[in-house]
Scaffold this active site. Structure first.
Site, PDB file in Angstrom:
ATOM      1  N   SER A  30      11.663  -2.173  -5.831  1.00  0.00           N
ATOM      2  CA  SER A  30      10.452  -2.362  -5.030  1.00  0.00           C
ATOM      3  C   SER A  30       9.209  -2.302  -5.904  1.00  0.00           C
ATOM      4  O   SER A  30       9.169  -1.574  -6.903  1.00  0.00           O
ATOM      5  CB  SER A  30      10.401  -1.237  -3.997  1.00  0.00           C
ATOM      6  OG  SER A  30       9.139  -1.168  -3.401  1.00  0.00           O
ATOM      7  N   TYR A  43      10.766   8.162  -1.227  1.00  0.00           N
ATOM      8  CA  TYR A  43      11.372   6.826  -1.178  1.00  0.00           C
ATOM      9  C   TYR A  43      11.101   6.070  -2.481  1.00  0.00           C
ATOM     10  O   TYR A  43      12.010   5.537  -3.123  1.00  0.00           O
ATOM     11  CB  TYR A  43      10.824   6.033   0.021  1.00  0.00           C
ATOM     12  CG  TYR A  43      11.018   4.551  -0.121  1.00  0.00           C
ATOM     13  CD1 TYR A  43      12.265   3.969   0.097  1.00  0.00           C
ATOM     14  CD2 TYR A  43       9.965   3.714  -0.524  1.00  0.00           C
ATOM     15  CE1 TYR A  43      12.454   2.605  -0.071  1.00  0.00           C
ATOM     16  CE2 TYR A  43      10.148   2.355  -0.696  1.00  0.00           C
ATOM     17  CZ  TYR A  43      11.390   1.807  -0.469  1.00  0.00           C
ATOM     18  OH  TYR A  43      11.575   0.462  -0.662  1.00  0.00           O
ATOM     19  N   LYS A  59      13.607   4.730  -5.868  1.00  0.00           N
ATOM     20  CA  LYS A  59      13.693   3.411  -6.523  1.00  0.00           C
ATOM     21  C   LYS A  59      13.500   3.554  -8.034  1.00  0.00           C
ATOM     22  O   LYS A  59      14.191   2.903  -8.827  1.00  0.00           O
ATOM     23  CB  LYS A  59      12.653   2.453  -5.932  1.00  0.00           C
ATOM     24  CG  LYS A  59      12.913   2.074  -4.482  1.00  0.00           C
ATOM     25  CD  LYS A  59      14.221   1.296  -4.303  1.00  0.00           C
ATOM     26  CE  LYS A  59      14.511   0.973  -2.855  1.00  0.00           C
ATOM     27  NZ  LYS A  59      15.856   0.425  -2.612  1.00  0.00           N
TER      28      LYS A  59
HETATM   29  N1  UFG Z   1      -0.318  -1.583   8.181  1.00  0.00           N
HETATM   30  C1  UFG Z   1      -1.214  -1.485   9.236  1.00  0.00           C
HETATM   31  N2  UFG Z   1      -0.715  -1.185  10.471  1.00  0.00           N
HETATM   32  C2  UFG Z   1       0.625  -1.001  10.711  1.00  0.00           C
HETATM   33  C3  UFG Z   1       1.515  -1.110   9.621  1.00  0.00           C
HETATM   34  C4  UFG Z   1       1.008  -1.394   8.365  1.00  0.00           C
HETATM   35  O1  UFG Z   1      -2.430  -1.638   9.066  1.00  0.00           O
HETATM   36  O2  UFG Z   1       1.001  -0.728  11.858  1.00  0.00           O
HETATM   37  C5  UFG Z   1      -0.838  -1.920   6.851  1.00  0.00           C
HETATM   38  C6  UFG Z   1      -0.517  -0.859   5.815  1.00  0.00           C
HETATM   39  O3  UFG Z   1      -1.495   0.143   5.844  1.00  0.00           O
HETATM   40  C7  UFG Z   1      -0.510  -1.679   4.526  1.00  0.00           C
HETATM   41  C8  UFG Z   1       0.010  -3.050   4.990  1.00  0.00           C
HETATM   42  O4  UFG Z   1      -0.203  -3.084   6.404  1.00  0.00           O
HETATM   43  O5  UFG Z   1      -1.807  -1.842   4.069  1.00  0.00           O
HETATM   44  C9  UFG Z   1       1.486  -3.245   4.695  1.00  0.00           C
HETATM   45  O6  UFG Z   1       2.201  -2.126   5.202  1.00  0.00           O
HETATM   46  P1  UFG Z   1       3.791  -2.095   5.339  1.00  0.00           P
HETATM   47  O7  UFG Z   1       4.136  -0.796   5.986  1.00  0.00           O
HETATM   48  O8  UFG Z   1       4.262  -3.338   6.017  1.00  0.00           O
HETATM   49  O9  UFG Z   1       4.328  -2.153   3.850  1.00  0.00           O
HETATM   50  P2  UFG Z   1       3.908  -1.273   2.572  1.00  0.00           P
HETATM   51  O10 UFG Z   1       3.025  -2.101   1.730  1.00  0.00           O
HETATM   52  O11 UFG Z   1       3.459   0.074   2.980  1.00  0.00           O
HETATM   53  O12 UFG Z   1       5.306  -1.153   1.815  1.00  0.00           O
HETATM   54  C10 UFG Z   1       6.076   0.011   1.859  1.00  0.00           C
HETATM   55  C11 UFG Z   1       6.616   0.285   0.445  1.00  0.00           C
HETATM   56  C12 UFG Z   1       7.669  -0.697   0.083  1.00  0.00           C
HETATM   57  C13 UFG Z   1       8.717  -0.644   1.094  1.00  0.00           C
HETATM   58  C14 UFG Z   1       8.141  -0.990   2.414  1.00  0.00           C
HETATM   59  C15 UFG Z   1       9.244  -0.935   3.420  1.00  0.00           C
HETATM   60  O13 UFG Z   1       5.580   0.242  -0.486  1.00  0.00           O
HETATM   61  O14 UFG Z   1       8.248  -0.365  -1.150  1.00  0.00           O
HETATM   62  O15 UFG Z   1       7.100  -0.095   2.762  1.00  0.00           O
HETATM   63  O16 UFG Z   1       9.247   0.150   4.231  1.00  0.00           O
HETATM   64  F1  UFG Z   1       9.731  -1.477   0.762  1.00  0.00           F
END
Ligand code: UFG
Length: 340
Positions: free
Chosen positions: A126, A151, A155
């Site tokens: 990741s 988590y 990785k």
């Molecule tokens: N976000 C929102 N509202 C939500 C969900 C997310 O604003 O309801 C924002 C988050 O704050 C972030 C972006 O959308 O800025 C992406 O968020 P995600 O939760 O979709 O994904 P992340 O970038 O947080 O990724 C994380 C880890 C990865 C992992 C992934 C899967 O960094 O390594 O979650 O769970 F694989």
């Protein structure tokens, strides 16, 4: 026909990869304990490909069961190891659950590889290993900084376990694929992303809000140092991501890998903010999203996107699908799954 064992093969990225493998004439065997997926994903795979893969439900963190099963399944040529827990927030409150599951399953798989003469491993890593990089986009040489969550730490440690195991065994070789943010669904809408319970990730939360299962999407933070103040990620269509796995596994099986352990970034090279994702979703679907800007989410980084030049050149791979196509496919899948 080469036989590929896919752990976590009924999960989100796993199931899309299984489809691409079958479409490229690989025989697939799936192991999954269905902890975050459902058995009827196999029917979706069969509808798309005409083939229902051989399936085993065992817990890979159980060493005896893993070693027994892998010695029973004959002639495995290579393994793609997806099976792992992935909820970042949960990993902070239940770290041991993550270390026990994600690391023991990997070590058991590697041990089973050694005893059964299986030499090729592709591993789901990741972009979280880079944390908040100082220099963007991140290349495979960007520093690995202390993980923000257990988590993320699993990785980082997993990559080290694979590296050390390969270093110590002249037969083993592997590729770690560092995913950015996978979104979207297969064009048939027969498979997609279906987290059990309330989604943690942005796109399933968007589609579930649009369809009315969730009342309101929360946008976490609008005071980041980005164009519109919301956080930026590199969103990659899951089918583009899945295709890179077929290339990676072929690279190992055909012995065209340059090093025994290689690492590739899998992203689009483009960063998009949360508001850009929302606006694009509204544009391509014609749906209006009910959302509200709230506080930042603990543990989130501000921005990250991939330098994809190494993967583009070495794997001869690049993403083909746009953000809009990915979001539309996620929406079509959500509607089909809910029968709307
Ligand atoms: N976000 C929102 N509202 C939500 C969900 C997310 O604003 O309801 C924002 C988050 O704050 C972030 C972006 O959308 O800025 C992406 O968020 P995600 O939760 O979709 O994904 P992340 O970038 O947080 O990724 C994380 C880890 C990865 C992992 C992934 C899967 O960094 O390594 O979650 O769970 F694989």
């Amino acid at each position: 026909m080469k036989r590929i064992l896919v752990t976590g093969g009924t999960g989100y990225i796993g199931s899309h990869t299984v489809v691409e493998l079958i479409n490229n004439d690989f025989e697939v065997i799936i192991i999954d304990n269905l902890s975050n997926s459902q058995i009827d994903v196999l029917d979706g795979i069969e509808k798309i490909t005409g083939t229902k893969p051989e399936f085993y439900n065992i817990d890979l963190a159980d060493k005896t069961k893993t070693l027994d099963l892998l010695s029973q399944i004959k002639s495995i040529d290579a393994i793609i190891h997806f099976a792992a827990y992935k909820a970042v927030g949960e990993s902070v409150s239940e770290p041991l659950k993550y270390y026990q599951n994600n690391l023991n399953s990997l070590m058991n798989i590697i041990e089973a590889m050694k005893t059964n003469n299986i030499n090729s491993l592709v591993f789901s890593s990741s972009c979280t290993v880079y944390g908040q990089a100082k220099i963007l986009p991140v290349t495979e040489q960007s520093p690995i900084i202390k993980a923000d969550s257990p988590y993320g730490n699993t990785k980082q440690i997993a990559e080290e376990i694979i590296y050390d195991s390969i270093f110590a065994d002249e037969n083993l070789k592997g590729i770690a694929l560092r995913y950015f943010n996978p979104i979207g669904a297969h064009e048939s809408a027969e498979i997609g992303e279906l987290p059990i319970g309330s989604p943690n990730n942005l796109v399933p939360f968007i589609t579930q809000t649009a369809i009315g299962i969730r009342e309101q999407l929360q946008v976490f933070g609008s005071d980041y140092n980005t164009t519109d103040g919301t956080a930026v990620r590199d969103y990659i269509h899951v089918v583009d991501l899945a295709k890179a796995h077929v290339i990676a596994i072929s690279r190992l099986l055909e012995n065209i890998n340059k090093l025994d352990f290689e690492v590739f970034n899998l992203g689009t090279g483009v960063g998009n903010s949360v508001l850009e994702v929302i606006n694009t979703f509204e544009d391509v679907t014609g749906e209006k999203l009910n959302y509200k800007i709230v506080e930042r989410r603990a543990g989130d980084i501000e921005k990250v996107w991939a330098d994809t030049s190494f993967a583009n050149k070495e794997l001869g791979w690049k993403t083909e699908k746009s953000l809009g196509e990915a979001l539309l496919s996620a929406w079509v899948r959500e509607k089909k799954y809910r029968g709307v």
